[in-house]
Enzyme design. Structure first.
Site, PDB file in Angstrom:
ATOM      1  N   CYS A  66       0.840  -1.202   0.000  1.00  8.58           N
ATOM      2  CA  CYS A  66       0.000   0.000   0.000  1.00  8.58           C
ATOM      3  C   CYS A  66       0.875   1.251   0.000  1.00  8.58           C
ATOM      4  O   CYS A  66       2.003   1.221   0.450  1.00  8.58           O
ATOM      5  CB  CYS A  66      -0.867   0.038   1.245  1.00  8.58           C
ATOM      6  SG  CYS A  66      -1.926  -1.382   1.430  1.00  8.58           S
ATOM      7  N   THR A  67       0.309   2.307  -0.488  1.00  8.93           N
ATOM      8  CA  THR A  67       0.925   3.622  -0.360  1.00  8.93           C
ATOM      9  C   THR A  67      -0.157   4.593   0.096  1.00  8.93           C
ATOM     10  O   THR A  67      -1.197   4.685  -0.551  1.00  8.93           O
ATOM     11  CB  THR A  67       1.515   4.097  -1.700  1.00  8.93           C
ATOM     12  OG1 THR A  67       2.440   3.118  -2.192  1.00  8.93           O
ATOM     13  CG2 THR A  67       2.219   5.439  -1.531  1.00  8.93           C
ATOM     14  N   ASN A  90       5.107   0.424   3.302  1.00  7.90           N
ATOM     15  CA  ASN A  90       4.983  -0.667   4.275  1.00  7.90           C
ATOM     16  C   ASN A  90       6.266  -0.884   5.067  1.00  7.90           C
ATOM     17  O   ASN A  90       6.567  -2.009   5.478  1.00  7.90           O
ATOM     18  CB  ASN A  90       4.570  -1.975   3.579  1.00  7.90           C
ATOM     19  CG  ASN A  90       3.255  -1.844   2.865  1.00  7.90           C
ATOM     20  OD1 ASN A  90       3.226  -1.573   1.674  1.00  7.90           O
ATOM     21  ND2 ASN A  90       2.157  -1.991   3.590  1.00  7.90           N
ATOM     22  N   ARG A 100       8.775   1.592  -3.031  1.00 11.69           N
ATOM     23  CA  ARG A 100       7.755   2.480  -3.604  1.00 11.69           C
ATOM     24  C   ARG A 100       7.841   3.865  -2.972  1.00 11.69           C
ATOM     25  O   ARG A 100       7.301   4.826  -3.480  1.00 11.69           O
ATOM     26  CB  ARG A 100       6.353   1.884  -3.355  1.00 11.69           C
ATOM     27  CG  ARG A 100       6.045   0.701  -4.261  1.00 11.69           C
ATOM     28  CD  ARG A 100       4.901  -0.127  -3.741  1.00 11.69           C
ATOM     29  NE  ARG A 100       5.326  -0.946  -2.618  1.00 11.69           N
ATOM     30  CZ  ARG A 100       4.761  -0.912  -1.408  1.00 11.69           C
ATOM     31  NH1 ARG A 100       3.754  -0.139  -1.170  1.00 11.69           N
ATOM     32  NH2 ARG A 100       5.223  -1.678  -0.433  1.00 11.69           N
TER      33      ARG A 100
END
Lengths: 121, 253
Positions: B1-2, B178, B191
């Site tokens: 997730c971001t 994360n 990311r």
């Protein structure tokens, strides 16, 4: 790109969403908190029953690939529901309602709802 | 997730996220996709929780999932949750629960309860940082006043770190993937660097829901695990979500 470090460029002009990275808008549903918890998700689940069953089937297939005897799913179906009563309200009643409306076994709906705790390993 | 919370030059706060889920849960070689991720996308739904015909909070969720991972309490705060990997993980909390030690709270039940019951940004922050939980997590919380945006890094028992927007130090956004912010991300799963590079290129003057969508559409921030993107504007009480796909070439995570 497949290999780090990152060398791609920053996207611009992607909004409003369209094209290959956009798969669709998300539908809206109302959950009436004045209803008894057991009934709150009825409409949403009635409309997405098939999709929920598809997801659960994929998870079952994965579980059966790891434990081909099917004992893992037997454990989920038979023993996991015993955990339901220990969950706080209104979550336990809502989960029960979702299982009944979708036709998905209670243990499997419960597993979906506690996936995070199970899989943070 | 971001997930990220950003403040524009006028003090307006935006909160957005990509929800990535399904790593290692069945790679489909033919379609180059994750099996569980593919099945989650059709379950994405926006939900308006109402009492007395009035909105209490809104959320993006999955049909069949009663907890919340992404939500907004209009005019008050926005909240997303990202997965935190730890050896002291949720399976220990789960085991303790089964054995009868039940003083912790399930992660997604806590987030829903906060969205439903918290009365302010500070109240939400307090509950998210102090409630004992079954699993570690990152909570990304945005408010409705200048400077109200933070990432709460949680262990099962307490808050490990709270990282806040600080305009005096030039920190006009906070962003979480994360990994703990004080550690480097896994080099195969970075990311954070591209997302921050794109946020910095966008600049505070040009930040908006539209430009944040651009950031979240940049690979590998967008990847094969991304199921949806949600954009939230707390002052307008707006939540919009889009189902995503990441055709090749695209990172598997």
């Amino acid at each position: 790109q497949y290999v780090p470090p990152y060398t791609d460029y920053c996207r611009t002009g992607m909004y409003p969403p369209s094209g290959a990275t956009f798969k669709g808008n998300v539908s809206w549903y109302t959950i009436n908190l004045d209803l008894p918890p057991y009934k709150r998700w009825n409409q949403l689940i009635s409309e997405r029953k098939a999709e929920l069953n598809n997801l659960i089937q994929v998870i079952k297939d994965l579980a059966n690939a790891f434990v081909p005897s099917g004992k893992l799913i037997q454990l989920v179906d038979k023993d996991l529901p015993l955990l339901l009563d220990s969950l706080p309200s209104p979550f336990k009643e809502e989960i029960k309602g979702i299982a009944d409306v979708s036709g998905v076994p209670l243990g499997e709906v419960l597993l979906f709802n506690i996936f995070y705790e199970v899989f943070t390993v | 997730c971001t997930s990220l919370v950003a403040e524009d030059s006028t003090g307006k706060l935006y909160h957005a996220r990509n929800l990535d889920f399904g790593l290692f849960l069945g790679w489909d070689i033919k379609n180059k996709s994750w099996a569980v991720t593919e099945q989650l996308r059709p379950l994405v739904a926006n939900v308006d929780f109402q009492k007395n015909n009035k909105t209490v909070f809104k959320a993006t969720s999955f049909a069949g999932y009663v907890g919340m991972l992404t939500g907004i309490k209009p005019g008050m705060f926005t909240l997303t949750m990202n997965e935190r990997f730890s050896l002291d993980g949720g399976y220990i909390g789960l085991l303790e629960w089964i054995l009868g030690r039940r003083d912790g709270v399930w992660m997604s039940f806590l987030t829903r309860s906060v969205l439903e019951n918290a009365t302010s940004y500070d109240d939400a922050k307090n509950q998210l940082s102090k409630t004992k939980m079954l699993a570690p997590a990152y909570f990304i919380l945005g408010g409705n006043k200048s400077g109200q945006g933070c990432i709460i890094t949680r262990s099962r028992l307490s808050s490990v770190d709270i990282w806040e927007i600080d305009l005096k130090k030039g920190r006009w956004y906070v962003l979480e993937t994360n990994y703990d912010r004080w550690k480097d991300p896994l080099f195969l799963d970075d990311r954070r660097t591209p997302a921050m590079k794109c946020m910095n290129e966008t600049t505070q003057a040009k930040i908006s829901l539209e430009t944040i969508y651009d950031v979240l559409s940049t690979k590998p921030v967008l990847n094969k695990l991304t199921t949806y993107t949600t954009l939230m504007d707390v002052s307008e009480g707006k939540l919009e979500a889009y189902i995503r796909d990441c055709p090749d070439p695209c990172m598997p995570w």
